[in-house]
Design an enzyme around this catalytic site. Structure first.
Site, mmCIF file in Angstrom:
data_model
loop_
_atom_site.group_PDB
_atom_site.id
_atom_site.type_symbol
_atom_site.label_atom_id
_atom_site.label_comp_id
_atom_site.label_asym_id
_atom_site.label_seq_id
_atom_site.Cartn_x
_atom_site.Cartn_y
_atom_site.Cartn_z
ATOM 1 N N CYS A 1 1.127 -1.237 0.013
ATOM 2 C CA CYS A 1 -0.059 0.146 0.090
ATOM 3 C C CYS A 1 0.433 1.645 0.200
ATOM 4 C CB CYS A 1 -1.027 -0.418 1.486
ATOM 5 S SG CYS A 1 -2.002 1.831 1.597
ATOM 6 N N GLY A 2 0.819 2.375 -0.865
ATOM 7 C CA GLY A 2 1.365 3.518 -0.577
ATOM 8 C C GLY A 2 0.536 4.755 -0.649
#
Length: 258
Positions: free
Chosen positions: A105-106
């Site tokens: 996840c960014g």
């Protein structure tokens, strides 16, 4: 960490094998006594990680702004503490966010959509990288990926000279973390990311492009195809982008060289 397992084949036969698991643990990053983020990471090269994270997040303008880095293993993971200068404490406080980000996840912790679209700095003027240099770097990269070779589950980010010689490599369970570690290691050694190019073995998402730009790279080579936003951000910043790098071919996505 190693464990003996049984590999089972379609005919039902079993074979005992020993596998190493890629290290993964919560790593809390604290700046000026304030908890900024909790990342899932491989707990190695944490000085590089904290430095690269501060630079790529815009918390510090140069490695000289970061001091007193100390990493400590605690009951539930790791804590890395550092002091930041050159950035007002009020500004740091405004940007503090408690975030638990999985390695895939960014966007965790970003407050609004405007943060995703914030302008990137333009990269420096640069010369084109020859495809032969990319192929040479790819061939040299694999033997250096020790954690990947042992576990089969790590990402790598590396810097290569214009001729394709690998100068420095960092690995991590998280693709963003590997890039931060590389940026931090190069910055702490006083070595710029350009001339030369950065190689990422991870998915070419917009975050990888942004970290490369903010870290000072002018050319990025990825083993995967980029997303549409990654291409858009690379073009806007003037980053030369190569993708789908293989032994026999590489795709030139954006040529911003002069």
């Amino acid at each position: 960490m190693s464990e003996t397992l049984f590999e089972i084949r379609p005919d039902g036969t079993r074979r005992a094998i020993t596998r190493d698991w890629v290290p993964e643990a919560p790593v809390a990053l604290e700046f000026n006594g304030l908890s900024y983020a909790v990342m899932m990471a491989s707990p190695a090269d944490l000085d590089d990680f904290a430095t690269g994270f501060a630079l790529s997040e815009g918390l510090a303008a140069s490695p000289s702004d970061i001091s007193d880095i100390a990493a400590a293993e605690v009951e539930n993971g790791w804590v890395v503490r550092a002091q930041l200068a050159g950035l007002g404490i009020d500004k740091l406080t405004e940007r503090v966010r408690n975030r638990v980000a999985e390695s895939s996840c960014g966007l965790c912790g970003i407050d609004n959509l405007a943060e995703v679209a914030r302008p990137l700095p333009m990269v420096a003027r640069h010369q084109a990288i020859e495809p032969a240099a990319i192929f040479a770097a790819l061939a040299a990269l694999r033997p250096l990926q020790e954690l990947t070779r042992r576990t089969g589950a790590a990402h790598a980010a590396a810097w290569a000279s214009p001729s394709g010689q690998i100068g420095l490599l960092r690995e991590d369970v998280g693709r963003h973390n590997a890039m931060d570690k590389l940026i931090g290691a190069m910055a702490r050694a006083g070595r710029p990311l350009s001339p030369g190019f950065v190689i990422s073995t991870a998915r070419c998402s917009y975050e990888i492009v942004e970290k490369a730009v903010r870290g000072g790279a002018t050319t990025l080579v990825c083993v995967s195809l980029p997303t549409s936003l990654a291409v858009q951000r690379a073009k806007a910043a003037g980053l030369s982008l190569w993708a789908l790098a293989r032994d026999d071919s590489v795709l030139l996505v954006n040529d911003a060289s002069t």
